[in-house]
Scaffold this motif. Structure first.
Motif, PDB file in Angstrom:
ATOM      1  N   MET A   1       0.525  -1.135  -0.309  1.00 53.88           N
ATOM      2  CA  MET A   1       0.069  -0.171   0.415  1.00 53.88           C
ATOM      3  C   MET A   1       0.721   1.587  -0.567  1.00 53.88           C
ATOM      4  SD  MET A   1      -3.634   1.043   2.278  1.00 53.88           S
ATOM      5  CE  MET A   1      -4.436   2.241   2.081  1.00 53.88           C
ATOM      6  N   ALA A   2       1.687   0.961   0.712  1.00 52.50           N
ATOM      7  CA  ALA A   2       2.946   2.411   0.688  1.00 52.50           C
ATOM      8  C   ALA A   2       3.316   2.478  -0.497  1.00 52.50           C
ATOM      9  CB  ALA A   2       3.857   2.084   1.586  1.00 52.50           C
ATOM     10  N   MET A   3       3.529   1.672  -1.654  1.00 51.39           N
ATOM     11  CA  MET A   3       4.452   2.040  -2.833  1.00 51.39           C
ATOM     12  C   MET A   3       3.087   3.203  -3.535  1.00 51.39           C
ATOM     13  SD  MET A   3       4.724  -0.566  -5.957  1.00 51.39           S
ATOM     14  CE  MET A   3       3.433  -1.383  -5.461  1.00 51.39           C
ATOM     15  N   HIS A   4       1.981   3.348  -3.377  1.00 50.01           N
ATOM     16  CA  HIS A   4       1.155   3.693  -4.236  1.00 50.01           C
ATOM     17  C   HIS A   4       0.174   5.077  -3.754  1.00 50.01           C
ATOM     18  CE1 HIS A   4       2.109   1.178  -7.664  1.00 50.01           C
ATOM     19  NE2 HIS A   4       2.447   1.696  -8.251  1.00 50.01           N
ATOM     20  N   ILE A   5       0.114   4.920  -2.772  1.00 48.27           N
ATOM     21  CA  ILE A   5       0.169   5.560  -1.634  1.00 48.27           C
ATOM     22  C   ILE A   5       0.270   7.099  -1.505  1.00 48.27           C
ATOM     23  CG2 ILE A   5       1.132   5.319   0.841  1.00 48.27           C
ATOM     24  CD1 ILE A   5      -1.731   5.039   2.223  1.00 48.27           C
TER      25      ILE A   5
ATOM     26  N   VAL B   1      10.327   1.353  -5.619  1.00 50.30           N
ATOM     27  CA  VAL B   1      10.028  -0.154  -5.791  1.00 50.30           C
ATOM     28  C   VAL B   1      11.235  -0.757  -5.747  1.00 50.30           C
ATOM     29  CG1 VAL B   1       9.467  -0.757  -8.192  1.00 50.30           C
ATOM     30  CG2 VAL B   1       7.898   0.751  -7.881  1.00 50.30           C
ATOM     31  N   ILE B   2      12.580   0.148  -6.300  1.00 49.05           N
ATOM     32  CA  ILE B   2      13.564  -0.482  -6.027  1.00 49.05           C
ATOM     33  C   ILE B   2      13.821  -0.781  -4.752  1.00 49.05           C
ATOM     34  CG2 ILE B   2      16.014   0.050  -6.069  1.00 49.05           C
ATOM     35  CD1 ILE B   2      15.404   2.531  -8.197  1.00 49.05           C
ATOM     36  N   GLY B   3      13.637  -0.131  -3.236  1.00 50.59           N
ATOM     37  CA  GLY B   3      14.056  -0.964  -1.995  1.00 50.59           C
ATOM     38  C   GLY B   3      13.195  -2.276  -1.663  1.00 50.59           C
ATOM     39  N   LEU B   4      11.554  -1.793  -2.515  1.00 47.09           N
ATOM     40  CA  LEU B   4      10.965  -3.297  -2.539  1.00 47.09           C
ATOM     41  C   LEU B   4      11.548  -4.317  -3.084  1.00 47.09           C
ATOM     42  CD1 LEU B   4       8.529  -3.318  -0.442  1.00 47.09           C
ATOM     43  CD2 LEU B   4       6.750  -3.446  -2.834  1.00 47.09           C
ATOM     44  N   ALA B   5      11.619  -4.129  -3.887  1.00 49.60           N
ATOM     45  CA  ALA B   5      12.096  -5.390  -5.252  1.00 49.60           C
ATOM     46  C   ALA B   5      13.570  -5.821  -4.372  1.00 49.60           C
ATOM     47  CB  ALA B   5      13.086  -4.871  -6.439  1.00 49.60           C
ATOM     48  N   LEU B   6      14.544  -4.954  -3.494  1.00 54.03           N
ATOM     49  CA  LEU B   6      15.772  -5.578  -3.283  1.00 54.03           C
ATOM     50  C   LEU B   6      15.658  -6.108  -2.013  1.00 54.03           C
ATOM     51  CD1 LEU B   6      18.728  -2.784  -4.727  1.00 54.03           C
ATOM     52  CD2 LEU B   6      18.550  -4.899  -5.069  1.00 54.03           C
ATOM     53  N   GLY B   7      14.800  -5.178  -0.979  1.00 47.59           N
ATOM     54  CA  GLY B   7      14.831  -6.246   0.160  1.00 47.59           C
ATOM     55  C   GLY B   7      14.058  -7.717   0.617  1.00 47.59           C
ATOM     56  N   GLN B   8      13.594  -8.283  -0.447  1.00 46.45           N
ATOM     57  CA  GLN B   8      12.631  -8.621  -0.759  1.00 46.45           C
ATOM     58  C   GLN B   8      13.824 -10.311  -0.560  1.00 46.45           C
ATOM     59  OE1 GLN B   8       8.147  -9.798  -1.778  1.00 46.45           O
ATOM     60  NE2 GLN B   8       9.152  -7.605  -3.043  1.00 46.45           N
ATOM     61  N   LEU B   9      14.842  -9.947  -1.808  1.00 47.15           N
ATOM     62  CA  LEU B   9      16.131 -10.629  -1.863  1.00 47.15           C
ATOM     63  C   LEU B   9      17.078 -10.956  -0.414  1.00 47.15           C
ATOM     64  CD1 LEU B   9      17.960  -9.229  -5.028  1.00 47.15           C
ATOM     65  CD2 LEU B   9      16.243 -11.124  -4.329  1.00 47.15           C
TER      66      LEU B   9
ATOM     67  N   GLY C   1       9.253  -2.479   4.254  1.00 46.87           N
ATOM     68  CA  GLY C   1       8.321  -3.256   4.164  1.00 46.87           C
ATOM     69  C   GLY C   1       7.745  -4.892   3.594  1.00 46.87           C
ATOM     70  N   ALA C   2       9.744  -4.217   2.538  1.00 49.42           N
ATOM     71  CA  ALA C   2       9.523  -6.206   1.947  1.00 49.42           C
ATOM     72  C   ALA C   2       9.679  -7.417   3.111  1.00 49.42           C
ATOM     73  CB  ALA C   2      10.961  -6.196   1.430  1.00 49.42           C
ATOM     74  N   ALA C   3       9.630  -6.599   4.245  1.00 47.58           N
ATOM     75  CA  ALA C   3       9.722  -7.813   5.132  1.00 47.58           C
ATOM     76  C   ALA C   3       7.929  -8.377   5.147  1.00 47.58           C
ATOM     77  CB  ALA C   3       9.881  -7.375   6.215  1.00 47.58           C
ATOM     78  N   GLY C   4       7.019  -7.474   5.254  1.00 52.85           N
ATOM     79  CA  GLY C   4       6.162  -8.005   5.419  1.00 52.85           C
ATOM     80  C   GLY C   4       5.526  -9.489   4.149  1.00 52.85           C
ATOM     81  N   ILE C   5       6.464  -8.464   3.113  1.00 48.67           N
ATOM     82  CA  ILE C   5       5.067  -9.429   1.934  1.00 48.67           C
ATOM     83  C   ILE C   5       6.190 -10.785   1.516  1.00 48.67           C
ATOM     84  CG2 ILE C   5       5.795  -9.233  -0.581  1.00 48.67           C
ATOM     85  CD1 ILE C   5       5.803  -6.181  -0.964  1.00 48.67           C
ATOM     86  N   THR C   6       7.253 -10.572   1.785  1.00 51.33           N
ATOM     87  CA  THR C   6       8.253 -11.618   2.117  1.00 51.33           C
ATOM     88  C   THR C   6       7.613 -13.134   3.196  1.00 51.33           C
ATOM     89  OG1 THR C   6      10.229 -10.969   1.034  1.00 51.33           O
ATOM     90  CG2 THR C   6      10.632 -12.807   1.234  1.00 51.33           C
ATOM     91  N   LEU C   7       8.126 -12.275   4.005  1.00 47.95           N
ATOM     92  CA  LEU C   7       7.742 -13.218   5.379  1.00 47.95           C
ATOM     93  C   LEU C   7       6.065 -13.621   5.823  1.00 47.95           C
ATOM     94  CD1 LEU C   7      10.377 -11.369   8.129  1.00 47.95           C
ATOM     95  CD2 LEU C   7      10.889 -13.481   6.431  1.00 47.95           C
ATOM     96  N   GLY C   8       5.440 -12.711   5.604  1.00 46.61           N
ATOM     97  CA  GLY C   8       3.716 -13.593   5.036  1.00 46.61           C
ATOM     98  C   GLY C   8       3.932 -14.741   4.735  1.00 46.61           C
TER      99      GLY C   8
END
Length: 391
Positions: free
Chosen positions: A13-17, A44-52, A101-108
């Protein structure tokens, strides 16, 4: 599940809010439009890299500590963004916010894969995957309301509130779910990702799932031009046209959750992909024939995202199950693929003079690639650690 839903929603949500508030925030910070657009690009860059990072780290530390670190970063960065005196501070805060924020997507996703019985994995992942689909559609509506009535900083006050709730609830309520810890080594992380990418079944489902999930991104990127400039609706209506993606994705995910135990996952992959591909062709046909109007655009978008909602969770379930001992790393790499494909789709629609044609052609290519990837992956065996592959 409600806690996992909350942490997953926060990242997407924080991506486009913040998009609706870009002009207002730019005026307040004395920054040009091109510079303000970097707040979205960096996220978007941070979200992609964080998930790695979070996947392999959680395979070693455990899911709970890794999630708490990520949520702590998210909360701290949201506070900095709320108080940012200059664009430079805001850009730095957005990047760190995305890394958290990438932590929530990956670890959920990894937590669901840890604890859900096989017959419920697809159903539970479907709910989390829904947030990846509807977050970008819901966020502009919330952001525009907050910015219009309370100012652009109210958006970050809202995100700070979400961050506080997530940290407290995770700390008090979430148990550790990873029972198979592994040593952390940089060389080992690279080896894990190489193993995943060299596993045809995982690579196929990751590519197909990334394409299905982000097939709506070209529409979101072109919606302002289609709705406002071509169809003549007020700019305030763009958010409501984007909301059609929420309805469609929700209905598709509901179908998958209800029927997942009765039919094999591959059926949802092919049916959902087929629906999406047919609607992309339909959008191209009605545009070339000169028939496109508001109701038709909403109907096509709703049915197309319904297909995405059906196929995406099944692809995610199959992908995370392809290499069972690397669930955390698989979740991170899968999420990275989603963000990368979303960025690519958003970039491709910039080519061409007609936004509807560009959107439809891009979606045809993306969904066609998804279907080919599913067919390839479904024919591959499941990897078995220390032994021969098994179906």
């Amino acid at each position: 599940m409600w806690l996992l839903v909350l942490v997953t929603l926060s990242g997407t949500m924080a991506m486009h809010i913040f998009v609706p508030a870009l002009p207002v925030a730019g005026s307040a910070l004395h920054a040009p439009a091109a510079s303000m657009q970097q707040t979205i690009t960096l996220y978007v860059i941070g979200l992609a890299l964080g998930q790695l990072v979070y996947g392999p780290v959680s395979d070693t530390w455990g899911r709970r500590p890794a999630l708490l670190v990520g949520l702590g970063l998210y909360l701290s960065a949201s506070v900095v963004a709320l108080c940012a005196p200059t664009l430079e501070w805001l850009l730095a805060a957005r990047l760190v916010q995305a890394l958290g924020g990438a932590a929530g997507i990956t670890l959920g996703r990894a937590i669901v894969r840890d604890i859900a019985p096989p017959e419920r994995v697809t159903k539970d992942l479907a709910l989390l995957n829904l947030l990846t689909l509807v977050g970008p559609g819901l966020a502009p509506i919330v952001g525009s309301y907050l910015a219009e009535h309370f100012g652009w900083r109210a958006i970050y006050l809202f995100l700070v509130g979400m961050g506080v709730a997530m940290v407290l609830c995770t700390w008090r309520m979430l148990p550790e779910t990873n029972r198979q810890r592994r040593p952390l080594a940089i060389a080992g992380i690279a080896r894990d990702y190489r193993t995943l990418l060299c596993t045809p079944r995982f690579a196929g489902f990751m590519l197909g799932g990334a394409c299905s999930t982000t097939a709506l991104y070209p529409y979101l990127a072109t919606a302002p031009y289609i709705v406002h400039e071509q169809l003549g609706y007020p700019i305030a209506m763009v958010g409501w046209f984007a909301a059609a993606t929420i309805v469609g994705a929700s209905l598709g995910t509901l179908v998958t959750r209800r029927l997942a135990g009765r039919y094999p996952a591959e059926r949802f992959l092919y049916v959902g992909g087929g629906i999406g591909l047919s609607m992309a062709f339909a959008l191209l046909v009605v545009q070339l024939a000169g028939w496109l109007n508001g109701p038709i655009l909403v109907a096509v978008t709703l049915v197309m995202t319904l297909g995405a909602g059906m196929s995406s969770p099944a692809a995610l379930s199959r992908g995370l199950s392809a290499v069972p001992w690397l669930t955390g790393s698989a979740a991170g790499l899968y999420g990275f693929g989603q963000m990368a494909m979303g960025a690519l789709g958003t970039k491709l629609v910039g080519y061409g003079d007609n936004p509807v044609v560009a959107c439809a052609v891009t979606q045809i290519c993306i969904i066609g690639l998804a279907l080919a990837s599913y067919r390839f992956a479904a024919a591959q065996p499941v990897a078995v650690q220390g032994g021969q592959p098994a179906r």
